[in-house]
Scaffold this motif. Structure first.
Motif, PDB file in Angstrom:
ATOM      1  N   PRO A 600       0.491  -0.920  -0.233  1.00 33.56           N
ATOM      2  CA  PRO A 600      -0.065  -0.171  -0.387  1.00 33.56           C
ATOM      3  C   PRO A 600       0.579   1.562   0.045  1.00 33.56           C
ATOM      4  O   PRO A 600       0.147   2.404  -0.259  1.00 33.56           O
ATOM      5  CB  PRO A 600      -0.909   0.034   1.173  1.00 33.56           C
ATOM      6  CG  PRO A 600      -1.097  -1.584   1.775  1.00 33.56           C
ATOM      7  CD  PRO A 600       0.589  -2.072   1.179  1.00 33.56           C
ATOM      8  N   PHE A 601       2.003   0.959   0.594  1.00 32.77           N
ATOM      9  CA  PHE A 601       3.044   1.730   0.635  1.00 32.77           C
ATOM     10  C   PHE A 601       4.377   2.358  -0.918  1.00 32.77           C
ATOM     11  O   PHE A 601       5.527   3.004  -0.486  1.00 32.77           O
ATOM     12  CB  PHE A 601       3.035   2.323   1.798  1.00 32.77           C
ATOM     13  CG  PHE A 601       2.275   2.110   3.036  1.00 32.77           C
ATOM     14  CD1 PHE A 601       2.342   0.411   3.651  1.00 32.77           C
ATOM     15  CD2 PHE A 601       2.043   3.187   3.143  1.00 32.77           C
ATOM     16  CE1 PHE A 601       1.322   1.045   4.760  1.00 32.77           C
ATOM     17  CE2 PHE A 601       1.225   3.180   4.484  1.00 32.77           C
ATOM     18  CZ  PHE A 601       0.944   1.945   5.208  1.00 32.77           C
ATOM     19  N   ILE A 602       3.982   1.570  -1.989  1.00 35.98           N
ATOM     20  CA  ILE A 602       4.983   1.363  -2.743  1.00 35.98           C
ATOM     21  C   ILE A 602       4.868   3.537  -3.151  1.00 35.98           C
ATOM     22  O   ILE A 602       3.804   3.618  -3.482  1.00 35.98           O
ATOM     23  CB  ILE A 602       4.816   0.816  -3.633  1.00 35.98           C
ATOM     24  CG1 ILE A 602       5.247  -0.816  -3.298  1.00 35.98           C
ATOM     25  CG2 ILE A 602       5.667   0.707  -5.131  1.00 35.98           C
ATOM     26  CD1 ILE A 602       6.678  -0.841  -2.552  1.00 35.98           C
ATOM     27  N   GLY A 603       6.112   3.770  -3.221  1.00 38.32           N
ATOM     28  CA  GLY A 603       6.230   5.142  -3.711  1.00 38.32           C
ATOM     29  C   GLY A 603       6.349   5.923  -2.366  1.00 38.32           C
ATOM     30  O   GLY A 603       6.633   7.178  -2.947  1.00 38.32           O
ATOM     31  N   GLY A 604       5.796   5.453  -1.679  1.00 36.48           N
ATOM     32  CA  GLY A 604       5.633   6.658  -0.658  1.00 36.48           C
ATOM     33  C   GLY A 604       6.702   6.339   0.337  1.00 36.48           C
ATOM     34  O   GLY A 604       6.365   6.932   1.630  1.00 36.48           O
ATOM     35  N   LEU A 605       6.935   5.744   0.681  1.00 37.16           N
ATOM     36  CA  LEU A 605       8.383   5.585   0.649  1.00 37.16           C
ATOM     37  C   LEU A 605       9.185   5.340   0.464  1.00 37.16           C
ATOM     38  O   LEU A 605       9.590   4.165  -1.115  1.00 37.16           O
ATOM     39  CB  LEU A 605       8.319   3.568   1.773  1.00 37.16           C
ATOM     40  CG  LEU A 605       7.461   3.457   2.620  1.00 37.16           C
ATOM     41  CD1 LEU A 605       7.239   2.737   3.272  1.00 37.16           C
ATOM     42  CD2 LEU A 605       7.638   4.783   3.669  1.00 37.16           C
ATOM     43  N   ALA A 606      10.823   5.404   0.913  1.00 38.83           N
ATOM     44  CA  ALA A 606      12.170   5.137   0.017  1.00 38.83           C
ATOM     45  C   ALA A 606      12.992   3.529   0.486  1.00 38.83           C
ATOM     46  O   ALA A 606      12.561   3.046   2.221  1.00 38.83           O
ATOM     47  CB  ALA A 606      13.088   5.813  -0.004  1.00 38.83           C
ATOM     48  N   ILE A 607      12.584   2.344  -0.177  1.00 36.96           N
ATOM     49  CA  ILE A 607      12.312   0.721   0.745  1.00 36.96           C
ATOM     50  C   ILE A 607      13.383   0.412  -0.036  1.00 36.96           C
ATOM     51  O   ILE A 607      13.829   0.350  -1.432  1.00 36.96           O
ATOM     52  CB  ILE A 607      11.268   0.100   0.166  1.00 36.96           C
ATOM     53  CG1 ILE A 607       9.730   0.918   0.215  1.00 36.96           C
ATOM     54  CG2 ILE A 607      11.347  -1.265   0.934  1.00 36.96           C
ATOM     55  CD1 ILE A 607       8.465   0.552  -0.234  1.00 36.96           C
ATOM     56  N   GLU A 608      14.867  -0.428   0.955  1.00 40.04           N
ATOM     57  CA  GLU A 608      16.085  -1.291   1.022  1.00 40.04           C
ATOM     58  C   GLU A 608      16.000  -2.184   1.405  1.00 40.04           C
ATOM     59  O   GLU A 608      15.615  -2.072   3.081  1.00 40.04           O
ATOM     60  CB  GLU A 608      17.391  -0.282   0.400  1.00 40.04           C
ATOM     61  CG  GLU A 608      16.742   1.049  -0.650  1.00 40.04           C
ATOM     62  CD  GLU A 608      17.286   1.164  -2.162  1.00 40.04           C
ATOM     63  OE1 GLU A 608      16.986   1.233  -2.955  1.00 40.04           O
ATOM     64  OE2 GLU A 608      17.568  -0.334  -2.409  1.00 40.04           O
TER      65      GLU A 608
END
Length: 655
Positions: A600-608
């Motif tokens: 639900p938060f793809i694009g709204g978090l930097a995920i690594e």
């Protein structure tokens, strides 16, 4: 010929306007081509189809896409009517589908008559039941390595994380439409494909992945390109439908699932498909929770579904009589024998079993529903003497209080057991309760568990689990709830963390003088990253045991707030991060982009992943525009998760 090149010369032998007009007259202005490579294969084509000799096809890497472009150009050249539906179905259609070729044509004809611009048929109905969208299938193992392409398409401005319903979830290129549909489709695809071709030429991660291996077990030489093209259809449909394009789509029935997967698995998959569609139509969080919980074991071990949905070449081809009436049989054939004449066999489909609602019991949260509970509760933050960390629950408690108020109810927040004022507590910090307190609590008290259920957690102990077994429980995460069930707490419901207007309260500083902020305890895996960033020249601030306005003032000065898992189990810390997203903060979080909890938060978090967080941090510090874009999308994602709606869904489940 390659993608994005103009078609300078059309192949010889394409059907002329007179032939197509005659064909369309007999099929309700629907023309469906069926390709063949050798003249001996023509006898195997369906009588309803327009045979298409594709021996000229030089671009196998794009599969049907080149053929689509050639046919579109040919139709424009000869003046085929703009309202005529056309498409191309491969010889594998009746291998993968649950209906016949003539049935596809009949359904397309019906869609056209009813005013649609296109008719889509997704044969991979099991995939549609367990995956949010066609991109998630790749990220969760379908085509490992597509992640950079996923991110590049998002950077082009196309949100590919939203779930796809029955009109947009599509594999295998089984579709047809009028000229309006096709013209829009090519314009949409070419922009994305041209960008990816450019990325490939300059050697970016997205470009390398695009021309690299698709990790496809049935064709070791296949590149990622055709599988990207295949997935663009659903993305185009979502964009175009919002602008008025009318789409009709095949909707599988319970019997379709049972015919393809058998009764037990078929019914299970249809239930998931129905729950997903119900959520997308109503946005009722109860449907989403049901779907998320039900699909978890299947997306972890999907190979049975993959094999039945997209069967190998040795699988007997389905024989269809009666189209959607589901009169089906297999053609029996002994080795060395001639095919026996096929008799129409009516397959009796047992009625789908009714899914019973869970039995109500004393541990049902909010039994009786909203009217019984709208003003029944207070929100109790358990606060032992001299224990400041109870303030970690302040924001989630505030959000829940705001949800009650938005719905027209009330739930005052208290820290004092003597201040319940006749209300039953909704308890945050149940892990801090003394066991002797339990006998004094009203029976309709509810514990909200925010602790990650991990063997590494000191809080998940026998004392706390005994508390959870004795009271109604709501967990913040469907995955965490599964872990509770494994410990014998199988009555817990789910109330996810959502957004209330009262949560947006941080006033950002005009000048952000802190590069990276982290708050929380500092085990070695967290300390290593912060120390490395600080030694690399960044201004890093670490807070511990600091809450409320004092903490918010520091958040307001930070360019990035970093989130690093405490435990190796790596459950997404939505409790910590939700407040940051609600306040438009750029968050860099440890995680796997394939994690369903993060979708639900793809694009709204930097995920690594852990090992890449330091490098990504430096890049974000150097790019203020990217930080602002992530923060804005994070706020939008959080606002789409109404805490009031989630609360009402739980209340309805208890009604």
């Amino acid at each position: 010929m390659t993608i994005n090149q103009l078609i300078s010369a059309l192949p010889a032998g394409l059907p002329d306007l007179a032939l197509l007009t005659e064909k369309a007259a007999g099929t309700g202005s629907v023309i469906i081509y069926q390709p063949y490579l050798d003249p001996s294969q023509r006898s195997q084509l369906d009588a309803v189809a327009v045979p298409l000799d594709i021996s000229f096809n030089t671009q196998a890497a794009t599969r049907e896409y080149e053929l689509f472009r050639i046919l579109h150009a040919h139709h424009e050249t000869i003046g085929l009517g703009e309202d005529v539906f056309w498409g191309l179905l491969s010889s594998k259609f009746e291998m993968k589908s649950v209906t016949s070729f003539p049935s596809f044509v009949a359904e397309a004809e019906k869609a056209r008559e009813e005013g649609a611009d296109a008719y889509l048929y997704n044969p991979l109905i099991g995939h549609a039941a367990i995956y949010s969208n066609v991109w998630e299938h790749s990220l969760l193992g379908g085509h490992p390595g597509m992640d950079p392409i996923f991110l590049h398409i998002q950077e082009l401005g196309y949100p590919i994380a939203p779930p796809q319903d029955k009109t947009a979830f599509a594999f295998c290129n089984y579709f047809c439409g009028n000229r309006k549909f096709w013209s829009g489709y090519f314009a949409f695809c070419e922009r994305i494909l041209e960008s990816l071709e450019t990325e490939a030429r300059i050697g970016t991660p997205a470009g390398i992945a695009y021309v690299g291996s698709a990790q496809y077990s049935r064709d070791a030489n296949a590149t990622m390109r055709p599988f990207v093209i295949e997935r663009l259809l659903g993305l185009y449909v979502q964009q175009a439908a919002a602008k008025g394009l009318k789409i009709a789509a095949f909707v599988p029935a319970p019997a379709d699932f049972e015919w393809k997967f058998g009764v037990r698995l078929g019914r299970m998959l249809h239930g998931l498909f129905a729950a997903k569609e119900a959520f997308l139509q109503s946005r009722d969080q109860a449907h989403l929770t049901s779907w998320q919980e039900g699909r978890q074991p299947l997306i972890k071990q999907p190979h049975l579904i993959w094999g039945a949905d997209d069967p190998p070449a040795w699988m007997p081809r389905g024989q269809f009589t009666g189209g959607r009436e589901l009169m089906r049989a297999y053609a029996p054939q002994a080795f060395g024998a001639s095919p026996a004449p096929q008799q129409a066999v009516r397959t009796e489909i047992p009625a789908a079993q009714k899914v019973e609602q869970p039995l109500r019991n004393a541990l049902q949260p909010f039994a009786g529903g909203w009217q019984a509970h709208k003003d029944r509760h207070c929100i109790w933050i358990v606060t032992p003497d001299n224990y400041n960390h109870s303030h970690a629950f302040d924001e989630v408690a505030l959000g829940l209080q705001g949800a009650f108020e938005e719905l027209g109810g009330s739930a005052p927040i208290t820290r004092d057991i003597d201040a319940f004022a006749g209300r039953a507590p909704i308890i945050y910090g149940g892990n801090l309760l003394a066991p002797e307190v339990l006998r004094h609590l009203p029976k309709d008290s509810v514990v909200i568990n925010l602790e990650q259920v991990s063997e590494e957690s000191v809080w998940i102990n026998s004392r706390y689990t005994s508390i959870l077994k004795s009271l109604p429980v709501l967990d913040y995460s469907p995955r965490n709830r599964e872990n509770l069930a494994a410990k014998g707490i199988d009555h817990a419901g789910v109330l996810e963390i959502g957004y209330s207007r009262c949560l947006s309260q941080i006033q950002h500083a005009a000048v952000k003088d802190i590069d990276v902020l982290f708050y929380g305890s500092l085990p070695e895996r967290r300390h290593h990253i912060l120390k490395t960033l600080e030694q690399g020249g960044l201004k890093v601030v670490h807070l511990f045991n600091v809450y409320g306005a004092e903490r918010d003032a520091v958040i307001a000065r930070a360019k990035i707030v970093i989130n690093i898992h405490h435990y190796a189990s790596g459950v997404f810390e939505i409790v910590r991060i939700s407040y940051l997203l609600a306040n438009r903060v750029c968050v860099l979080t440890e995680g796997d982009i394939r994690d369903p909890d993060l979708q639900p938060f793809i694009g709204g978090l930097a995920i690594e992943p852990y090992d890449d967080m330091i490098e990504r941090c430096y890049k974000l510090i150097a790019d203020a525009d990217e930080r602002d874009a992530i923060a804005a999308k994070g706020l939008a994602a959080m606002r789409s998760r109404s805490q009031a709606d989630m609360l009402m869904s739980v209340m309805r489940a208890g009604a």
